[in-house]
Motif scaffolding. Structure first.
Motif, PDB file in Angstrom:
ATOM      1  N   GLY A   1      -2.056 -12.378  -4.673  1.00 12.80           N
ATOM      2  CA  GLY A   1      -1.212 -13.564  -4.699  1.00 12.80           C
ATOM      3  C   GLY A   1       0.267 -13.328  -4.484  1.00 12.80           C
ATOM      4  O   GLY A   1       1.068 -14.263  -4.596  1.00 12.80           O
ATOM      5  N   LYS A   2       0.649 -12.099  -4.162  1.00 11.86           N
ATOM      6  CA  LYS A   2       2.060 -11.784  -3.957  1.00 11.86           C
ATOM      7  C   LYS A   2       2.296 -11.306  -2.527  1.00 11.86           C
ATOM      8  O   LYS A   2       1.450 -10.627  -1.944  1.00 11.86           O
ATOM      9  N   VAL A   3       3.459 -11.651  -1.972  1.00 11.86           N
ATOM     10  CA  VAL A   3       3.832 -11.161  -0.650  1.00 11.86           C
ATOM     11  C   VAL A   3       4.317  -9.720  -0.796  1.00 11.86           C
ATOM     12  O   VAL A   3       5.312  -9.448  -1.477  1.00 11.86           O
ATOM     13  N   MET A   4       3.602  -8.805  -0.161  1.00  8.95           N
ATOM     14  CA  MET A   4       3.934  -7.382  -0.237  1.00  8.95           C
ATOM     15  C   MET A   4       4.636  -6.876   1.021  1.00  8.95           C
ATOM     16  O   MET A   4       5.247  -5.803   1.014  1.00  8.95           O
ATOM     17  N   PHE A   5       4.505  -7.636   2.094  1.00  9.91           N
ATOM     18  CA  PHE A   5       5.122  -7.248   3.370  1.00  9.91           C
ATOM     19  C   PHE A   5       5.297  -8.497   4.210  1.00  9.91           C
ATOM     20  O   PHE A   5       4.407  -9.347   4.261  1.00  9.91           O
ATOM     21  N   ASP A   6       6.429  -8.624   4.859  1.00  5.72           N
ATOM     22  CA  ASP A   6       6.686  -9.723   5.793  1.00  5.72           C
ATOM     23  C   ASP A   6       7.586  -9.171   6.880  1.00  5.72           C
ATOM     24  O   ASP A   6       8.779  -8.953   6.665  1.00  5.72           O
ATOM     25  N   GLY A   7       6.993  -8.925   8.050  1.00  5.07           N
ATOM     26  CA  GLY A   7       7.805  -8.337   9.104  1.00  5.07           C
ATOM     27  C   GLY A   7       7.015  -8.113  10.375  1.00  5.07           C
ATOM     28  O   GLY A   7       5.957  -8.711  10.593  1.00  5.07           O
ATOM     29  N   ALA A   8       7.547  -7.249  11.223  1.00  4.91           N
ATOM     30  CA  ALA A   8       6.928  -6.961  12.514  1.00  4.91           C
ATOM     31  C   ALA A   8       5.592  -6.250  12.320  1.00  4.91           C
ATOM     32  O   ALA A   8       5.474  -5.344  11.492  1.00  4.91           O
ATOM     33  N   THR A   9       4.609  -6.663  13.103  1.00  2.00           N
ATOM     34  CA  THR A   9       3.269  -6.090  12.988  1.00  2.00           C
ATOM     35  C   THR A   9       3.277  -4.586  13.221  1.00  2.00           C
ATOM     36  O   THR A   9       2.541  -3.850  12.553  1.00  2.00           O
ATOM     37  N   VAL A  10       4.124  -4.120  14.132  1.00  7.41           N
ATOM     38  CA  VAL A  10       4.154  -2.691  14.447  1.00  7.41           C
ATOM     39  C   VAL A  10       4.558  -1.857  13.235  1.00  7.41           C
ATOM     40  O   VAL A  10       4.269  -0.661  13.166  1.00  7.41           O
ATOM     41  N   GLU A  11       5.233  -2.492  12.273  1.00  8.89           N
ATOM     42  CA  GLU A  11       5.672  -1.761  11.088  1.00  8.89           C
ATOM     43  C   GLU A  11       4.574  -1.667  10.028  1.00  8.89           C
ATOM     44  O   GLU A  11       4.683  -0.871   9.088  1.00  8.89           O
ATOM     45  N   LEU A  12       3.520  -2.483  10.186  1.00  7.43           N
ATOM     46  CA  LEU A  12       2.421  -2.441   9.224  1.00  7.43           C
ATOM     47  C   LEU A  12       1.375  -1.443   9.723  1.00  7.43           C
ATOM     48  O   LEU A  12       0.284  -1.802  10.150  1.00  7.43           O
ATOM     49  N   ASN A  13       1.730  -0.169   9.672  1.00  6.43           N
ATOM     50  CA  ASN A  13       0.824   0.877  10.146  1.00  6.43           C
ATOM     51  C   ASN A  13      -0.173   1.241   9.046  1.00  6.43           C
ATOM     52  O   ASN A  13      -0.159   0.687   7.946  1.00  6.43           O
ATOM     53  N   ASP A  14      -1.054   2.193   9.350  1.00  4.76           N
ATOM     54  CA  ASP A  14      -2.100   2.566   8.401  1.00  4.76           C
ATOM     55  C   ASP A  14      -1.522   3.097   7.094  1.00  4.76           C
ATOM     56  O   ASP A  14      -2.058   2.831   6.012  1.00  4.76           O
ATOM     57  N   ALA A  15      -0.429   3.828   7.200  1.00  7.87           N
ATOM     58  CA  ALA A  15       0.190   4.374   5.993  1.00  7.87           C
ATOM     59  C   ALA A  15       0.727   3.259   5.100  1.00  7.87           C
ATOM     60  O   ALA A  15       0.583   3.306   3.864  1.00  7.87           O
ATOM     61  N   LYS A  16       1.338   2.251   5.728  1.00  4.30           N
ATOM     62  CA  LYS A  16       1.867   1.128   4.969  1.00  4.30           C
ATOM     63  C   LYS A  16       0.730   0.339   4.326  1.00  4.30           C
ATOM     64  O   LYS A  16       0.844  -0.116   3.174  1.00  4.30           O
ATOM     65  N   LEU A  17      -0.361   0.151   5.065  1.00  2.00           N
ATOM     66  CA  LEU A  17      -1.521  -0.542   4.502  1.00  2.00           C
ATOM     67  C   LEU A  17      -2.050   0.195   3.280  1.00  2.00           C
ATOM     68  O   LEU A  17      -2.394  -0.425   2.265  1.00  2.00           O
ATOM     69  N   LYS A  18      -2.125   1.513   3.383  1.00  5.46           N
ATOM     70  CA  LYS A  18      -2.626   2.320   2.267  1.00  5.46           C
ATOM     71  C   LYS A  18      -1.693   2.203   1.066  1.00  5.46           C
ATOM     72  O   LYS A  18      -2.138   2.137  -0.088  1.00  5.46           O
ATOM     73  N   GLU A  19      -0.397   2.155   1.352  1.00  7.43           N
ATOM     74  CA  GLU A  19       0.594   2.025   0.282  1.00  7.43           C
ATOM     75  C   GLU A  19       0.433   0.686  -0.450  1.00  7.43           C
ATOM     76  O   GLU A  19       0.542   0.618  -1.674  1.00  7.43           O
ATOM     77  N   ILE A  20       0.143  -0.367   0.309  1.00  6.56           N
ATOM     78  CA  ILE A  20       0.026  -1.704  -0.282  1.00  6.56           C
ATOM     79  C   ILE A  20      -1.314  -1.901  -0.984  1.00  6.56           C
ATOM     80  O   ILE A  20      -1.372  -2.401  -2.106  1.00  6.56           O
ATOM     81  N   TYR A  21      -2.395  -1.492  -0.315  1.00  9.56           N
ATOM     82  CA  TYR A  21      -3.740  -1.858  -0.785  1.00  9.56           C
ATOM     83  C   TYR A  21      -4.544  -0.722  -1.396  1.00  9.56           C
ATOM     84  O   TYR A  21      -5.597  -0.964  -1.996  1.00  9.56           O
ATOM     85  N   GLY A  22      -4.095   0.511  -1.215  1.00 13.90           N
ATOM     86  CA  GLY A  22      -4.866   1.627  -1.741  1.00 13.90           C
ATOM     87  C   GLY A  22      -6.230   1.697  -1.071  1.00 13.90           C
ATOM     88  O   GLY A  22      -6.360   1.538   0.149  1.00 13.90           O
ATOM     89  N   ALA A  23      -7.276   1.894  -1.866  1.00 12.06           N
ATOM     90  CA  ALA A  23      -8.635   2.006  -1.327  1.00 12.06           C
ATOM     91  C   ALA A  23      -9.085   0.729  -0.649  1.00 12.06           C
ATOM     92  O   ALA A  23      -9.924   0.753   0.258  1.00 12.06           O
ATOM     93  N   ALA A  24      -8.531  -0.422  -1.062  1.00  9.58           N
ATOM     94  CA  ALA A  24      -8.919  -1.707  -0.470  1.00  9.58           C
ATOM     95  C   ALA A  24      -8.452  -1.834   0.976  1.00  9.58           C
ATOM     96  O   ALA A  24      -8.875  -2.741   1.691  1.00  9.58           O
ATOM     97  N   ALA A  25      -7.593  -0.915   1.426  1.00 12.10           N
ATOM     98  CA  ALA A  25      -7.127  -0.957   2.814  1.00 12.10           C
ATOM     99  C   ALA A  25      -8.284  -0.798   3.791  1.00 12.10           C
ATOM    100  O   ALA A  25      -8.233  -1.301   4.924  1.00 12.10           O
TER     101      ALA A  25
END
Length: 264
Positions: free
Chosen positions: A228-252
């Protein structure tokens, strides 16, 4: 894209049975933008979409559409019907009436402008029918106009839903997991159609998706939610696999698309 604000969300919060679904969500989307909402199951992306068209009312915070309040602190405003007429919605399960013909389903997009009598008895003018046929031609299924909706494939049904938005005259399209029930080929056609409407007609498109490869293929901007919280709002190119892992952990792993190889 223009400098006109299409959607403005300020500190929007919502709980269901005491469990937070949205927590102080804020974002702005400009007219002509194409934005993806991503997140694992339960992240709040579908809940947020339902607040953008007034299907849900927040506990606190506000939603404005083209500078006019849609809802504030859980109260819908008097112009909500007018604002909803500018917002087309596409759902995972298409939301068509199977016993009606394709063209009748598309004409439902006109209901907000029709009298109660015309709405009840489905009395549509020749001009309205021509408009519906033109919309069906634009989405590539004109030849299906007089078939029952139940006879169409999933991909075709989703294009009927898009045609309905066109007849409605929607300036904003909210699409909630629009390709989740479709095969790869149908998914690609639906996504390409949304891009075309965005680029050629300037329609603002906000789509909830859980397949990150689709997002990377079609969207320049992404808003990522978690619990329910905004964890990232920006350019798609910046949401790389590492960033996804940072935000979601195993749920990535849930966001890595499987079974849609055409998008990879």
């Amino acid at each position: 894209m223009t400098n006109t604000l299409a959607i403005e969300v300020n500190n929007l919060s919502k709980s269901f049975k005491g469990k937070p679904a949205l927590e102080k969500v804020s974002c702005t989307i400009f007219q002509g933008e194409m934005v993806a909402l991503v997140g694992a199951s339960g992240s709040g992306k579908s809940t947020l979409l339902r607040h953008l068209n007034g299907l849900h009312s927040g506990d606190s915070g506000s939603v404005n559409i083209f500078g006019t309040a849609l809802q504030t602190d859980g109260k819908n405003h008097s112009k909500i019907r007018y604002l909803r007429s500018q917002i087309g919605c596409i759902f995972q399960q298409f939301n068509l009436v199977n016993r009606l013909t394709v063209i009748e389903n598309v004409l439902v997009g006109n209901l907000s402008r029709l009298s109660v009598f015309s709405s009840i008895f489905h009395l549509f003018s020749k001009e309205e029918k021509l408009q519906a046929l033109a919309a069906l031609e634009r989405v590539g299924i004109l030849e299906q106009a007089y078939k029952r909706a139940s006879m169409l494939s999933g991909g075709q049904q989703q294009r009927v839903a898009i045609a309905r938005c066109l007849v409605q005259g929607a300036k904003i399209i909210l699409a909630d997991e629009p390709i989740a029930s479709l095969d790869p080929e149908s998914s690609r056609k639906v996504m390409e159609l949304l891009v075309e409407l965005n680029q050629q007609s300037g329609i603002t498109v906000v789509t909830s998706l859980h397949q990150i490869q689709v997002v990377r293929s079609y969207y320049n901007r992404v808003i990522a939610l978690r619990t329910g919280k905004v964890m990232f709002d920006g350019a798609t190119v910046e949401l790389n696999d590492a960033k996804l892992k940072e935000i979601y952990g195993a749920a990535a792993d849930e966001l890595v698309m499987r079974g849609h190889s055409d998008f990879t």
